[in-house]
Design an enzyme around this catalytic site. Structure first.
Site, PDB file in Angstrom:
ATOM      1  N   SER A 144       0.866  -1.463   0.271  1.00 30.90           N
ATOM      2  CA  SER A 144      -0.133   0.155  -0.034  1.00 30.90           C
ATOM      3  C   SER A 144       0.566   1.015  -0.125  1.00 30.90           C
ATOM      4  O   SER A 144       1.504   1.217   0.704  1.00 30.90           O
ATOM      5  CB  SER A 144      -1.162   0.352   1.541  1.00 30.90           C
ATOM      6  OG  SER A 144      -1.899  -1.387   1.040  1.00 30.90           O
ATOM      7  N   HIS A 193      -4.835   0.394  -4.272  1.00 31.76           N
ATOM      8  CA  HIS A 193      -3.590  -0.516  -5.584  1.00 31.76           C
ATOM      9  C   HIS A 193      -3.784  -0.704  -6.725  1.00 31.76           C
ATOM     10  O   HIS A 193      -4.745  -1.059  -7.306  1.00 31.76           O
ATOM     11  CB  HIS A 193      -4.575  -1.815  -4.926  1.00 31.76           C
ATOM     12  CG  HIS A 193      -3.451  -2.118  -3.414  1.00 31.76           C
ATOM     13  ND1 HIS A 193      -2.539  -2.974  -2.689  1.00 31.76           N
ATOM     14  CD2 HIS A 193      -3.842  -2.161  -2.007  1.00 31.76           C
ATOM     15  CE1 HIS A 193      -2.179  -2.881  -1.933  1.00 31.76           C
ATOM     16  NE2 HIS A 193      -2.745  -2.598  -1.668  1.00 31.76           N
ATOM     17  N   HIS A 230      -5.586  -9.519  -1.462  1.00 33.78           N
ATOM     18  CA  HIS A 230      -5.927  -9.686   0.429  1.00 33.78           C
ATOM     19  C   HIS A 230      -6.735 -10.675   0.445  1.00 33.78           C
ATOM     20  O   HIS A 230      -8.241 -10.762  -0.457  1.00 33.78           O
ATOM     21  CB  HIS A 230      -6.293  -8.594   1.163  1.00 33.78           C
ATOM     22  CG  HIS A 230      -5.046  -7.397   0.703  1.00 33.78           C
ATOM     23  ND1 HIS A 230      -4.905  -6.346   0.340  1.00 33.78           N
ATOM     24  CD2 HIS A 230      -3.500  -7.030   1.763  1.00 33.78           C
ATOM     25  CE1 HIS A 230      -4.240  -5.701  -0.056  1.00 33.78           C
ATOM     26  NE2 HIS A 230      -2.985  -6.294   0.776  1.00 33.78           N
ATOM     27  N   TYR A 239      -8.254 -10.323   2.795  1.00 32.13           N
ATOM     28  CA  TYR A 239      -9.885  -9.657   3.822  1.00 32.13           C
ATOM     29  C   TYR A 239     -11.205  -8.742   2.411  1.00 32.13           C
ATOM     30  O   TYR A 239     -12.463  -8.997   2.956  1.00 32.13           O
ATOM     31  CB  TYR A 239      -9.221  -8.435   5.040  1.00 32.13           C
ATOM     32  CG  TYR A 239      -8.289  -6.830   3.656  1.00 32.13           C
ATOM     33  CD1 TYR A 239      -8.764  -5.901   2.531  1.00 32.13           C
ATOM     34  CD2 TYR A 239      -6.970  -6.671   4.523  1.00 32.13           C
ATOM     35  CE1 TYR A 239      -8.004  -5.527   2.367  1.00 32.13           C
ATOM     36  CE2 TYR A 239      -6.225  -6.059   3.698  1.00 32.13           C
ATOM     37  CZ  TYR A 239      -7.253  -5.177   2.338  1.00 32.13           C
ATOM     38  OH  TYR A 239      -6.256  -4.020   2.024  1.00 32.13           O
ATOM     39  N   GLU A 240     -10.039  -9.112   1.322  1.00 32.48           N
ATOM     40  CA  GLU A 240     -11.324  -9.114   0.346  1.00 32.48           C
ATOM     41  C   GLU A 240     -11.874  -9.878   0.007  1.00 32.48           C
ATOM     42  O   GLU A 240     -13.043  -9.872  -1.270  1.00 32.48           O
ATOM     43  CB  GLU A 240      -9.954  -7.911  -1.246  1.00 32.48           C
ATOM     44  CG  GLU A 240      -9.471  -6.942  -0.322  1.00 32.48           C
ATOM     45  CD  GLU A 240      -8.838  -6.878  -1.764  1.00 32.48           C
ATOM     46  OE1 GLU A 240      -9.269  -6.572  -3.097  1.00 32.48           O
ATOM     47  OE2 GLU A 240      -7.431  -7.619  -2.013  1.00 32.48           O
ATOM     48  N   ALA A 291       2.883  -1.967   4.366  1.00 33.24           N
ATOM     49  CA  ALA A 291       2.867  -1.489   5.035  1.00 33.24           C
ATOM     50  C   ALA A 291       2.653  -2.286   6.445  1.00 33.24           C
ATOM     51  O   ALA A 291       1.722  -3.294   5.781  1.00 33.24           O
ATOM     52  CB  ALA A 291       1.982  -0.678   4.648  1.00 33.24           C
ATOM     53  N   MET A 294      -1.510  -7.165   7.341  1.00 33.84           N
ATOM     54  CA  MET A 294      -2.686  -8.090   6.596  1.00 33.84           C
ATOM     55  C   MET A 294      -2.058  -8.002   4.901  1.00 33.84           C
ATOM     56  O   MET A 294      -3.052  -8.627   4.494  1.00 33.84           O
ATOM     57  CB  MET A 294      -3.476  -6.920   6.273  1.00 33.84           C
ATOM     58  CG  MET A 294      -4.719  -6.263   7.450  1.00 33.84           C
ATOM     59  SD  MET A 294      -6.347  -5.302   7.704  1.00 33.84           S
ATOM     60  CE  MET A 294      -5.835  -4.188   8.459  1.00 33.84           C
ATOM     61  N   SER A 295      -0.788  -8.881   5.009  1.00 33.73           N
ATOM     62  CA  SER A 295      -0.543  -9.362   3.536  1.00 33.73           C
ATOM     63  C   SER A 295       0.727  -9.973   4.072  1.00 33.73           C
ATOM     64  O   SER A 295       0.895 -10.645   5.446  1.00 33.73           O
ATOM     65  CB  SER A 295      -0.412  -8.429   3.045  1.00 33.73           C
ATOM     66  OG  SER A 295       0.881  -7.365   3.203  1.00 33.73           O
ATOM     67  N   ASN A 300       2.477   3.444  10.940  1.00 33.01           N
ATOM     68  CA  ASN A 300       1.887   3.956  11.882  1.00 33.01           C
ATOM     69  C   ASN A 300       2.390   2.899  12.859  1.00 33.01           C
ATOM     70  O   ASN A 300       2.537   2.831  13.059  1.00 33.01           O
ATOM     71  CB  ASN A 300       0.290   4.104  11.390  1.00 33.01           C
ATOM     72  CG  ASN A 300       0.160   2.797  12.114  1.00 33.01           C
ATOM     73  OD1 ASN A 300       0.125   1.900  10.490  1.00 33.01           O
ATOM     74  ND2 ASN A 300      -0.685   1.917  12.163  1.00 33.01           N
ATOM     75  N   HIS A 325      -6.434   4.785   6.214  1.00 31.69           N
ATOM     76  CA  HIS A 325      -5.763   4.007   5.590  1.00 31.69           C
ATOM     77  C   HIS A 325      -5.058   5.085   4.667  1.00 31.69           C
ATOM     78  O   HIS A 325      -3.919   5.074   4.451  1.00 31.69           O
ATOM     79  CB  HIS A 325      -7.497   3.837   4.310  1.00 31.69           C
ATOM     80  CG  HIS A 325      -6.300   2.651   3.219  1.00 31.69           C
ATOM     81  ND1 HIS A 325      -5.229   1.321   3.856  1.00 31.69           N
ATOM     82  CD2 HIS A 325      -6.754   2.623   2.030  1.00 31.69           C
ATOM     83  CE1 HIS A 325      -5.114   1.360   2.091  1.00 31.69           C
ATOM     84  NE2 HIS A 325      -5.724   2.113   1.855  1.00 31.69           N
TER      85      HIS A 325
HETATM   86  N1  HPA Z   1      -2.443  -3.126  11.991  1.00 31.45           N
HETATM   87  C1  HPA Z   1      -2.208  -3.805  11.117  1.00 31.45           C
HETATM   88  N2  HPA Z   1      -2.196  -3.730   9.109  1.00 31.45           N
HETATM   89  C2  HPA Z   1      -1.420  -2.594   8.747  1.00 31.45           C
HETATM   90  C3  HPA Z   1      -1.678  -1.016   9.540  1.00 31.45           C
HETATM   91  C4  HPA Z   1      -1.860  -1.401  11.338  1.00 31.45           C
HETATM   92  O1  HPA Z   1      -1.440  -1.078  12.206  1.00 31.45           O
HETATM   93  N3  HPA Z   1      -0.765  -0.177   8.795  1.00 31.45           N
HETATM   94  C5  HPA Z   1      -0.049  -0.490   7.776  1.00 31.45           C
HETATM   95  N4  HPA Z   1      -1.059  -1.955   7.564  1.00 31.45           N
END
Ligand code: HPA
Length: 265
Positions: free
Chosen positions: A25, A56, A78, A80-81, A108, A201-202, A225, A237
């Site tokens: 991302s 993406h 992903h 989650y999709e 990310a 998440m990847s 973050n 996001h």
């Molecule tokens: N948690 C999960 N996935 C992420 C995060 C997070 O804080 N930041 C970027 N992808």
């Protein structure tokens, strides 16, 4: 697993990339800096589902970096999709079909280790598969995962990063969670107690797939973050994408020196 799972346009089959890169991302700007790039929309590749997430783009780029032919998958799938882990790992099989032997995964991620700083990069030493999904489900493929992320390539990258003023590289454990919601503060504390340094998440389905295909793999997390509860800021996001944009130059500089050295060892 078939070696011709994907039907590729002739322009793609006429190249022979040694290195594959999957962009996470906000890191899409990386491709603008590549030399002699040809880009193919994922829609033009039969066998690959198109990803719909903002940030993406869904493209395969064939170009060169530091004089080495490289194939870059921009836009990943992903779980989650609603994709299976096997579908999420499809870009790895695509890059393998193109003939790469070395794979670089990027993502990310949120910080779990409070000593880390945002905007910096973490090399994955290992992972925790907390989504408990696998791209190998259904195949009884009992692969070893002692060194999912190549030790030799990690040492090389750390040595190159330590010579550079702009790239401070951490090395730590990435926890894969399914998402798409970010974690709760209690979950971030739990992840820390489990030994995680970052969360995302990847990447893990792709790393497992790469291991099964015998690719030498490294993975890098852009620490976009602090995990929930580690700072006062709420997670968005948009912020993740923004920090990713800012950290892309660092990644490019690092890989421009590292990729030619990686194919030599
Ligand atoms: N948690 C999960 N996935 C992420 C995060 C997070 O804080 N930041 C970027 N992808």
């Amino acid at each position: 697993m078939s070696v011709t799972e994907f039907q590729l346009p002739a322009i793609a089959t006429s190249t022979s990339p040694q290195v594959g890169l999957i962009l996470g991302s906000g890191l899409g700007g990386f491709v603008d800096a590549l030399d002699d790039t040809v880009s193919i929309d994922y829609e033009g590749i039969e066998g690959l589902p198109a990803s719909m997430v903002p940030g993406h783009e869904g493209k395969l780029h064939l170009g060169s970096l530091g004089g080495v032919e490289i194939a870059v998958a921009q836009g990943r799938l992903h779980c989650y999709e609603g994709h299976t882990a096997a579908a999420a790992a499809a870009p790895v099989r695509l890059l393998h079909q193109l003939g790469i032997s070395t794979l670089i995964l990027t993502n990310a991620a949120g910080i779990v280790n409070a000593n880390y700083k945002t905007g910096r990069w973490m090399l994955l030493s290992d992972h925790l598969n907390l989504a408990r999904l696998s791209p190998l489900t259904g195949s009884a493929t009992f692969i070893d995962q002692t060194e999912t992320y190549s030790r030799d390539l990690r040492e090389l990258l750390k040595a190159i990063a330590s010579d550079s003023e702009d790239t401070k590289l951490y090395e730590g454990v990435y926890a894969w969670v399914n998402g798409p919601e970010y974690e709760t503060p209690a979950e971030i504390r739990m992840l820390r107690s489990l030994g995680a340094d970052a969360v995302g998440m990847s990447t893990v389905p792709e790393a497992i797939q790469a291991r099964a295909l015998g690719l030498r793999t490294i993975a890098l997390s852009c620490l976009t973050n602090f995990g929930a509860g580690l700072s006062r800021q709420l997670l968005s996001h948009g912020d993740v994408i923004e920090v990713g944009h800012q950290a892309t130059t660092q990644l490019f500089k690092l890989l421009e020196s590292a990729v030619p050295a990686m194919v030599e060892i």
